[in-house]
Enzyme design. Structure first.
Site, short mmCIF file in Angstrom:
data_model
loop_
_atom_site.label_atom_id
_atom_site.label_comp_id
_atom_site.label_asym_id
_atom_site.label_seq_id
_atom_site.Cartn_x
_atom_site.Cartn_y
_atom_site.Cartn_z
N SER A 100 0.87 -1.17 0.00
CA SER A 100 0.00 0.00 0.00
C SER A 100 0.91 1.22 0.00
O SER A 100 2.09 1.12 0.34
CB SER A 100 -0.84 -0.01 1.28
OG SER A 100 -1.45 1.25 1.50
N TYR A 138 -1.84 -0.01 10.75
CA TYR A 138 -1.87 -0.42 9.33
C TYR A 138 -0.58 0.01 8.65
O TYR A 138 0.03 -0.76 7.90
CB TYR A 138 -3.09 0.20 8.65
CG TYR A 138 -3.30 -0.22 7.20
CD1 TYR A 138 -3.49 -1.57 6.86
CD2 TYR A 138 -3.32 0.72 6.17
CE1 TYR A 138 -3.69 -1.96 5.54
CE2 TYR A 138 -3.52 0.35 4.85
CZ TYR A 138 -3.71 -1.00 4.53
OH TYR A 138 -3.91 -1.37 3.23
#
Ligand SMILES: NC(=O)c1ccc[n+]([C@@H]2O[C@H](COP(=O)([O-])OP(=O)(O)OC[C@H]3O[C@@H](n4cnc5c(N)ncnc54)[C@H](OP(=O)(O)O)[C@@H]3O)[C@@H](O)[C@H]2O)c1
Length: 252
Positions: free
Chosen positions: A137, A150
């Site tokens: 990501s 995250y």
């Protein structure tokens, strides 16, 4: 006649994983769909087969090492592994984030990828031309407020990709990291906010055309189908309306 190359996709029951399964099947791979929700991957495998391609489904939790090892015994040779299973839990600041959420994100995104990659690396090597894709990501590359656990987990995946690439150079396996920015998938934000669809919708509010799962699948399909000697180390893909993790143009 050469055997059809096989591609294993983790987290193929929704979003980017499902779209990648469709894309790689259409590109000529026999796709093996894995995720925990068996009904969804079975339905997708049936849809892909209906369309004239080859697909099978196998229920698998990537955090269950024994199950992953058992799954891997089915493969003597493997062309592609797409480590896509993962996601975010919560958007709390570091000061108040729940350690259990951090642990779960690390387990799924990092240890899950580690489990499946370790188990399938011998088959990828044995193919003589293997490709490992790691879906990290833009959270793997820089921090954002509320990203905490995250961001940490995705940085872990990024480091896994970089380290593995160094360690296996000279073997016939390449490591491709795909790092998407904002992608509007059906479940990602809803899972992050534990089913709160209003909060989930706000993530994309006023953004002109966030990426779709198909956009990301398209970039994965492109990277995987480059000639074997070409390694796309890291592919960052964002919607035009997003200049960084924290700079998003919104009309509302
Ligand atoms: N959407 C975004 O904005 C975005 C941006 C950058 C990167 N990503 C990354 O892209 C990947 C896919 O995201 P997405 O947007 O497609 O999310 P999604 O629709 O929520 O899909 C997540 C997938 O992971 C699977 N999964 C979760 N935990 C698992 C486990 N323990 N074992 C096996 N499978 C598991 C889920 O399947 P089951 O629940 O059936 O197991 C599901 O198929 C994730 O790694 C995510 O972090 C997403």
């Amino acid at each position: 006649m050469a055997a059809t190359p096989i591609a294993v996709i983790t987290g193929a029951s929704s979003g980017i994983g499902a779209a990648t399964a469709r894309t790689l099947a259409a590109a000529g791979f026999r796709v093996v769909l894995t995720a925990r929700r068996k009904d969804r991957i079975e339905a997708l495998a049936a849809e892909i087969t209906e369309a004239g391609h080859q697909a099978t489904a196998y229920a698998l939790d990537v955090t269950d090492r024994a199950a992953v090892d058992e799954f891997a015994t089915a493969f003597r040779s493997l062309a592609v592994l797409v480590n896509n299973a993962g996601g975010a839990l919560g958007a709390d600041p570091v000061a108040t984030g729940d350690p259990a959420d951090w642990r779960q994100m690390y387990e799924t995104n990092v240890i899950g990828t580690l489990n499946v990659t370790q188990a399938l690396l011998p088959a990828l090597t044995a193919s003589g031309d293997g490709t490992i894709v790691i879906l990290s990501s833009t959270a793997a590359l820089s921090a954002y407020e509320g990203g905490g656990g995250y961001v940490a987990a995705k940085h872990g995946e990024h480091v896994l990709a970089e380290t593995l690439r160094l360690e296996i150079v000279g073997t016939p396996v390449r490591v491709i990291e795909v790092a998407p920015g904002m992608v509007r998938t059906e479940e990602f934000a809803t899972t992050r906010f534990r089913g709160d669809t209003e909060k989930a919708a706000k993530v994309y509010a006023g953004v002109d055309a966030p990426l779709t799962a198909e956009d990301v699948a398209d970039t994965i399909g492109w990277a995987v189908t480059r000639p074997s000697h070409v390694n796309i180390d890291l592919l960052v893909v964002r919607p035009r309306a997003q200049a960084s993790n924290t700079k998003v143009h919104r009309t509302v």
